[in-house]
Scaffold this motif. Structure first.
Motif, PDB file in Angstrom:
ATOM      1  N   SER A  20       1.803   2.695  -6.654  1.00 46.90           N
ATOM      2  CA  SER A  20       0.917   2.033  -7.619  1.00 46.90           C
ATOM      3  C   SER A  20      -0.498   2.059  -7.087  1.00 46.90           C
ATOM      4  N   GLU A  21      -1.445   1.953  -7.991  1.00 48.32           N
ATOM      5  CA  GLU A  21      -2.852   1.892  -7.579  1.00 48.32           C
ATOM      6  C   GLU A  21      -3.188   0.517  -7.023  1.00 48.32           C
ATOM      7  N   TRP A  22      -2.626  -0.526  -7.623  1.00 41.13           N
ATOM      8  CA  TRP A  22      -2.985  -1.882  -7.180  1.00 41.13           C
ATOM      9  C   TRP A  22      -2.446  -2.182  -5.779  1.00 41.13           C
ATOM     10  N   GLU A  58       0.799  -1.215   0.000  1.00 47.29           N
ATOM     11  CA  GLU A  58       0.000   0.000   0.000  1.00 47.29           C
ATOM     12  C   GLU A  58       0.835   1.270   0.000  1.00 47.29           C
ATOM     13  N   LYS A  63      -2.468  -0.364  -3.289  1.00 50.59           N
ATOM     14  CA  LYS A  63      -3.389   0.201  -2.293  1.00 50.59           C
ATOM     15  C   LYS A  63      -4.647  -0.646  -2.130  1.00 50.59           C
TER      16      LYS A  63
END
Length: 447
Positions: free
Chosen positions: A187-189, A183, A191
């Motif tokens: 990156s978005e993933w 997190e 999180k």
């Protein structure tokens, strides 16, 4: 205790910046498997895109990924359960891209992972130039200018030898599959995946983010686990279980290309943990020394800690580079060295238990951790002092300029002989554990 954990975390953060284990796994995997009857006698397989496999087996994959999660929750220490919204659910009406994304989310791997159709040809058997696939088509990570990886494109419907598929895939997890999954990574993933913050390493450094999936400190002292419980948060066992069971499913349902490819992905993590610098926090250093160095660092005197970190990184990289150079040189010259023979030698295979779900933890990493003192002492005695004993030298920053085979050509014969014998021993473990894993996956697939 919290301050001590913080200090140990800082130490590990710097150590884990070296996330590689054996360089190009494909070269070693070819040698380890090239005489294994179950691989070399297997029929050629038809190349199949990942999207075709996922679409054809959507319901069985849904059930398998659910069972994988249940196994991980029940069997893995410090495992963060997968968020329920990431479960893979069959939906024949969605697009191939949406299905692939759902698959990546359910495995909690980087959703931009390429899964290109490719092989790395074996330099030892290649007889003519082959078409080249740009590295960016295979990996999301930059390749060093002197990287040995050379990619050859495949297309759907081609036939290819299982050895080439499994050996090529053995290097693939280093192509970005485990990047930025926490997190606090950029990156978005990361999180949404539920792994929490990166347990050690600098979360901003891209290679550092994969270290908790490629290292496993499973046999440290109780004192270290008490002081720094986050060192239990490593996930190579998760990856081995995910990819090995996917391989078995692919074999059982008539997708042998993906059976061999997922087998290769599982092998990567097994092979990583045969490397002592991936299986123990600080090879050659006692728990007492680690605690003392960190205690000194906590009062503002960080020089000793920084020196320890540099030396660990240098020794790790020097060992890896020497091994990789010897294997590549012998392959290009189409010759055999003691290292090639050690990888291929199957005499030790039956001395280990048959492969099982906890083989990585109980057999592979336990064995590698036991080499800590010996590997450190041998590297110090055998390699140029500036590379392994001088903390003012940064091997990583100078790696492309260093040719270890040339540097060791003038080493004392007795010292070099001890180094070669130890590297051959480590690679014999690499080969045996690789073959035992392949046998276990094939047995689970009723092949």
């Amino acid at each position: 205790m919290k301050k001590l954990a913080y200090a140990l975390g800082a130490l590990m953060g710097l150590m884990s910046s070296t996330a590689g284990a054996w360089g190009n796994h494909t070269l070693a995997a070819y040698r380890a498997l090239e005489a294994m009857p179950e691989v070399v006698n297997a029929a050629p397989v038809t190349v199949e895109p990942l999207d075709a496999f996922l679409k054809a087996e959507e319901k069985t994959i849904e059930a398998l990924l659910a069972s994988q999660e249940a196994w991980a929750v029940a069997n893995l220490q410090s495992y963060p359960p997968r968020p329920a919204k990431l479960a893979f659910t069959a939906n024949p009406d969605r697009s191939d891209d949406a299905r692939r994304l759902a698959f990546a989310h359910a495995l909690r791997i980087a959703p931009n992972s390429r899964f290109a159709l490719f092989i790395q040809p074996d330099p030892k058997t290649a007889v003519s130039p082959a078409p080249r696939l740009p590295s960016e088509a295979v990996t999301t990570l930059p390749m060093l200018g002197n990287a040995s990886q050379k990619f050859q494109p495949l297309k759907a419907g081609d036939t290819v030898a299982p050895l080439a598929v499994v050996a090529s895939a053995a290097d693939e997890p280093d192509y970005g599959l485990d990047i930025n999954l926490f997190e606090d990574n950029p990156s978005e993933w990361g999180k949404m995946y539920g792994f929490g913050t990166q347990p050690f390493g600098n979360p901003i450094l891209v290679y550092s983010s994969q270290a908790p999936f490629h290292m496993g400190f499973m046999h440290e002292s109780k004192v270290l686990y008490t002081a720094a419980p986050f060192i239990k948060r490593t996930f190579p066992q998760l990856r081995v279980y995910q990819y090995s069971t996917l391989a078995s499913l692919a074999f059982r349902t008539g997708h042998p290309y993906w059976g061999w490819r997922f087998t290769g992905l599982a092998l990567h993590y097994i092979q990583d943990l045969t490397q002592p610098y991936h299986a123990t926090l600080s090879p050659g250093d006692s728990t007492l020394k680690l605690l003392a160095v960190n205690a000194i660092s906590m009062v503002g005197l960080s020089g000793m800690k920084n020196d320890m970190v540099t030396l660990l990184s240098n020794r790790h990289l020097a060992l890896e580079k020497y091994q990789a150079e010897v294997l590549l040189n012998s392959a290009l010259a189409k010759q055999d060295t003691a290292l090639d023979q050690a990888l291929r030698n199957s005499e030790k295979d039956s001395s280990y238990p048959e492969w099982y779900d906890h083989y990585l933890r109980n057999v592979v990493s336990a064995q590698a951790a036991g080499y800590g003192n010996r590997i450190a002492q041998t590297l110090v005695a055998s390699m140029p002092e500036g590379f392994v004993s001088d903390p003012s030298f940064d091997f990583g920053a100078n790696e492309e300029k260093v040719t270890m085979v040339k540097e060791l050509a003038n080493a004392q014969p007795e010292a070099k002989s001890r180094l070669d014998a130890l590297v051959a021993e480590l690679l014999s473990n690499f080969g045996a554990h690789s073959r035992n894993t392949v046998r276990g996956i094939l047995k689970a697939s009723n092949r």
